[in-house]
Design a protein around this motif. Structure first.
Motif, PDB file in Angstrom:
ATOM      1  N   LEU A 208     159.199 -88.523 -76.251  1.00 21.88           N
ATOM      2  CA  LEU A 208     158.330 -89.694 -76.376  1.00 21.88           C
ATOM      3  C   LEU A 208     156.866 -89.324 -76.130  1.00 21.88           C
ATOM      4  N   ILE A 209     156.620 -88.486 -75.129  1.00 22.78           N
ATOM      5  CA  ILE A 209     155.246 -88.067 -74.831  1.00 22.78           C
ATOM      6  C   ILE A 209     154.666 -87.264 -75.982  1.00 22.78           C
ATOM      7  N   HIS A 210     155.455 -86.382 -76.543  1.00 22.24           N
ATOM      8  CA  HIS A 210     154.976 -85.549 -77.649  1.00 22.24           C
ATOM      9  C   HIS A 210     154.733 -86.369 -78.908  1.00 22.24           C
ATOM     10  N   GLU A 211     155.573 -87.365 -79.145  1.00 22.85           N
ATOM     11  CA  GLU A 211     155.416 -88.177 -80.340  1.00 22.85           C
ATOM     12  C   GLU A 211     154.210 -89.102 -80.256  1.00 22.85           C
ATOM     13  N   ASN A 212     153.912 -89.584 -79.053  1.00 19.84           N
ATOM     14  CA  ASN A 212     152.813 -90.546 -78.871  1.00 19.84           C
ATOM     15  C   ASN A 212     151.989 -90.198 -77.630  1.00 19.84           C
ATOM     16  N   PRO A 213     151.254 -89.101 -77.651  1.00 22.79           N
ATOM     17  CA  PRO A 213     150.491 -88.710 -76.460  1.00 22.79           C
ATOM     18  C   PRO A 213     149.376 -89.693 -76.116  1.00 22.79           C
ATOM     19  N   GLU A 214     148.953 -90.495 -77.099  1.00 17.65           N
ATOM     20  CA  GLU A 214     147.839 -91.421 -76.875  1.00 17.65           C
ATOM     21  C   GLU A 214     148.240 -92.661 -76.076  1.00 17.65           C
ATOM     22  N   MET A 254     145.409 -82.858 -74.118  1.00 17.55           N
ATOM     23  CA  MET A 254     144.392 -81.825 -74.314  1.00 17.55           C
ATOM     24  C   MET A 254     144.827 -80.800 -75.372  1.00 17.55           C
ATOM     25  N   ALA A 255     146.121 -80.526 -75.425  1.00 22.54           N
ATOM     26  CA  ALA A 255     146.628 -79.616 -76.451  1.00 22.54           C
ATOM     27  C   ALA A 255     146.506 -80.248 -77.831  1.00 22.54           C
ATOM     28  N   GLU A 256     146.837 -81.525 -77.939  1.00 25.09           N
ATOM     29  CA  GLU A 256     146.725 -82.228 -79.212  1.00 25.09           C
ATOM     30  C   GLU A 256     145.266 -82.300 -79.654  1.00 25.09           C
ATOM     31  N   PHE A 283     136.544 -88.540 -72.642  1.00 21.40           N
ATOM     32  CA  PHE A 283     137.355 -87.472 -73.240  1.00 21.40           C
ATOM     33  C   PHE A 283     136.683 -86.114 -73.094  1.00 21.40           C
ATOM     34  N   SER A 284     135.397 -86.050 -73.404  1.00 21.69           N
ATOM     35  CA  SER A 284     134.681 -84.775 -73.366  1.00 21.69           C
ATOM     36  C   SER A 284     134.661 -84.183 -71.963  1.00 21.69           C
ATOM     37  N   LYS A 285     134.503 -85.043 -70.971  1.00 23.63           N
ATOM     38  CA  LYS A 285     134.474 -84.561 -69.587  1.00 23.63           C
ATOM     39  C   LYS A 285     135.806 -83.923 -69.209  1.00 23.63           C
ATOM     40  N   LEU A 286     136.909 -84.586 -69.563  1.00 20.27           N
ATOM     41  CA  LEU A 286     138.227 -84.053 -69.229  1.00 20.27           C
ATOM     42  C   LEU A 286     138.534 -82.808 -70.053  1.00 20.27           C
ATOM     43  N   PHE A 287     138.126 -82.809 -71.320  1.00 22.82           N
ATOM     44  CA  PHE A 287     138.368 -81.655 -72.178  1.00 22.82           C
ATOM     45  C   PHE A 287     137.635 -80.429 -71.632  1.00 22.82           C
ATOM     46  N   HIS A 288     136.389 -80.619 -71.195  1.00 21.44           N
ATOM     47  CA  HIS A 288     135.614 -79.502 -70.636  1.00 21.44           C
ATOM     48  C   HIS A 288     136.285 -78.957 -69.376  1.00 21.44           C
ATOM     49  N   ARG A 289     136.784 -79.861 -68.549  1.00 22.64           N
ATOM     50  CA  ARG A 289     137.454 -79.435 -67.323  1.00 22.64           C
ATOM     51  C   ARG A 289     138.719 -78.627 -67.638  1.00 22.64           C
ATOM     52  N   HIS A 290     139.404 -79.005 -68.706  1.00 21.63           N
ATOM     53  CA  HIS A 290     140.675 -78.360 -69.046  1.00 21.63           C
ATOM     54  C   HIS A 290     140.480 -77.057 -69.809  1.00 21.63           C
ATOM     55  N   HIS A 291     139.543 -77.022 -70.766  1.00 23.62           N
ATOM     56  CA  HIS A 291     139.374 -75.864 -71.647  1.00 23.62           C
ATOM     57  C   HIS A 291     138.146 -75.010 -71.328  1.00 23.62           C
ATOM     58  N   GLY A 292     137.304 -75.483 -70.412  1.00 18.71           N
ATOM     59  CA  GLY A 292     136.153 -74.683 -70.026  1.00 18.71           C
ATOM     60  C   GLY A 292     134.955 -74.788 -70.945  1.00 18.71           C
ATOM     61  N   MET A 293     134.999 -75.690 -71.915  1.00 17.50           N
ATOM     62  CA  MET A 293     133.863 -75.918 -72.808  1.00 17.50           C
ATOM     63  C   MET A 293     133.991 -77.299 -73.442  1.00 17.50           C
ATOM     64  N   SER A 294     132.877 -77.788 -73.975  1.00 17.82           N
ATOM     65  CA  SER A 294     132.885 -79.111 -74.600  1.00 17.82           C
ATOM     66  C   SER A 294     133.700 -79.089 -75.888  1.00 17.82           C
ATOM     67  N   PRO A 295     134.141 -80.258 -76.365  1.00 19.63           N
ATOM     68  CA  PRO A 295     134.878 -80.300 -77.634  1.00 19.63           C
ATOM     69  C   PRO A 295     134.091 -79.703 -78.794  1.00 19.63           C
ATOM     70  N   GLY A 296     132.778 -79.988 -78.840  1.00 19.09           N
ATOM     71  CA  GLY A 296     131.960 -79.446 -79.920  1.00 19.09           C
ATOM     72  C   GLY A 296     131.901 -77.929 -79.897  1.00 19.09           C
ATOM     73  N   ARG A 297     131.703 -77.369 -78.722  1.00 19.56           N
ATOM     74  CA  ARG A 297     131.636 -75.913 -78.601  1.00 19.56           C
ATOM     75  C   ARG A 297     133.001 -75.285 -78.895  1.00 19.56           C
ATOM     76  N   TYR A 298     134.064 -75.953 -78.467  1.00 18.81           N
ATOM     77  CA  TYR A 298     135.413 -75.442 -78.738  1.00 18.81           C
ATOM     78  C   TYR A 298     135.655 -75.372 -80.243  1.00 18.81           C
ATOM     79  N   ARG A 299     135.310 -76.439 -80.954  1.00 17.54           N
ATOM     80  CA  ARG A 299     135.505 -76.458 -82.408  1.00 17.54           C
ATOM     81  C   ARG A 299     134.697 -75.351 -83.072  1.00 17.54           C
ATOM     82  N   ALA A 300     133.444 -75.182 -82.663  1.00 18.74           N
ATOM     83  CA  ALA A 300     132.593 -74.155 -83.256  1.00 18.74           C
ATOM     84  C   ALA A 300     133.146 -72.758 -82.985  1.00 18.74           C
ATOM     85  N   ALA A 301     133.630 -72.541 -81.761  1.00 25.97           N
ATOM     86  CA  ALA A 301     134.167 -71.226 -81.400  1.00 25.97           C
ATOM     87  C   ALA A 301     135.417 -70.904 -82.207  1.00 25.97           C
ATOM     88  N   GLN A 302     136.292 -71.905 -82.390  1.00 21.06           N
ATOM     89  CA  GLN A 302     137.512 -71.678 -83.158  1.00 21.06           C
ATOM     90  C   GLN A 302     137.206 -71.414 -84.623  1.00 21.06           C
TER      91      GLN A 302
END
Length: 325
Positions: A208-214, A254-256, A283-302
């Motif tokens: 259930l969590i995987h199907e609807n993480p939101e 965060m994985a999704e 969202f951005s604050k939690l994402f940075h805490r989890h992945h070590g960078m902002s969502p924008g920087r993460y996307r650019a790096a990938q």
């Protein structure tokens, strides 16, 4: 939803068969640390596996072992024999082939070695859930794991068109079968979420969590859906998965989000909403805490890594080498 299939598909599972050894007693192989998991299949004979911290494992014909953290280790029939360092083979090799090491004296042993890679380990890396050393014995029913391994031995023995691709695909299937065998051997409370998948209550909750993480999941809500009270569900989830339901939901989100940032052009605000957050800022604050960078920087790096053609696994192959001690 098949949770294991979803996770393995998204993390970009890869693998390569590196070496096919023919070993004559006495022999000794020395393998250095590697940034990926290494596997070994002893198709004939016997050997001793010794890890850097001193642990020794006696292997017999049909044994399959995975060094999940890639730590240094040695294999030998006689520890006094001069070791063949795999690094020496790596530098001189350009294509796959049989490596003959030791003498021609019996007993003879044959072994194939390769690696498993996970190039997008953003969600509870599968390899990190495995023990440092995973030893699987041949099944009495001659299951798929042994069949795949023997097919790899046969495929690697003779060079044919498409050999490298065939071995790569077989290696990927081998990883899945090794995981299945390991999961089937687990006792309750072992293996984190991998082991909890088969639990009649927690397995459906994970689905259930995987199907609807939101969704704003609560202990009461999930517990009710799988037939458990809030407190019983909470304790059971934490015991079997190894972390609280709340923490697991955050990691799943965060994985999704990381997956969507890497594979889509959706605006960050839209992705935030898709994984359960009302504002992009939260969202951005939690994402940075989890992945070590902002969502924008993460996307650019990938995207940068992808444009530079980063390999998903090692492309090192052994060539025909004969070494005698």
């Amino acid at each position: 939803m098949d949770i294991l299939a979803q996770v393995l598909d998204r993390v970009r599972l890869g693998g390569t068969l590196l070496f096919h050894f023919e070993l004559g007693h006495p022999w000794n192989l020395e393998l250095p640390a590697r940034p990926y998991a290494l596997f070994h299949y002893l198709s004939r004979g016997s050997a001793t596996l010794k890890l850097e911290q001193g642990q020794e494992i006696q292997m017999t014909e049909g044994d399959f072992v995975v060094i999940t953290r890639g730590e240094p280790h040695v294999f030998y029939s006689d520890r006094r024999a001069k070791p063949l360092r795999i690094m020496d083979i790596d530098r001189a090799s350009s294509r796959f082939g049989v490596i003959r090491h030791g003498s021609r004296a019996k007993p003879l042993s044959t072994m194939i070695c390769g690696n498993f890679t996970v190039s997008r380990p953003s969600f509870g890396s599968v390899l990190e859930l495995l023990p440092p050393v995973l030893l699987l014995k041949p099944n009495a029913d001659g299951g798929w794991l042994e069949a795949i391994l023997r097919r790899m031995v046969s495929e690697s023995a003779h060079e044919r068109p498409g050999q490298r691709v065939a071995l790569s695909r077989l290696t990927e299937v081998l990883f899945v079968e090794a995981l299945r065998s390991w999961i089937a051997s687990l006792s309750p409370g072992q293996g984190g979420w991998l082991g909890a998948i088969s639990d009649p209550h927690i397995g459906p909750a994970l689905k259930l969590i995987h199907e609807n993480p939101e969704r704003p999941w609560t202990l009461s809500d999930l517990g009710h859906r799988v037939g458990l009270g809030r407190s019983v569900f909470s304790a059971r989830f934490t015991k079997l998965v190894g972390q609280s339901m709340h923490r697991y939901v955050i990691e799943r989100r965060m994985a999704e989000a990381a997956f969507l940032l890497e594979t889509s052009d959706e605006p960050i605000a839209r992705i935030a909403s898709q994984v359960g957050y009302e504002t992009a800022a939260a969202f951005s604050k939690l994402f940075h805490r989890h992945h070590g960078m902002s969502p924008g920087r993460y996307r650019a790096a990938q995207r940068l890594d992808g444009s530079q053609g980063q390999p998903h696994g090692s492309e090192v192959h052994g060539s025909e080498v004969k070494v005698s001690d």
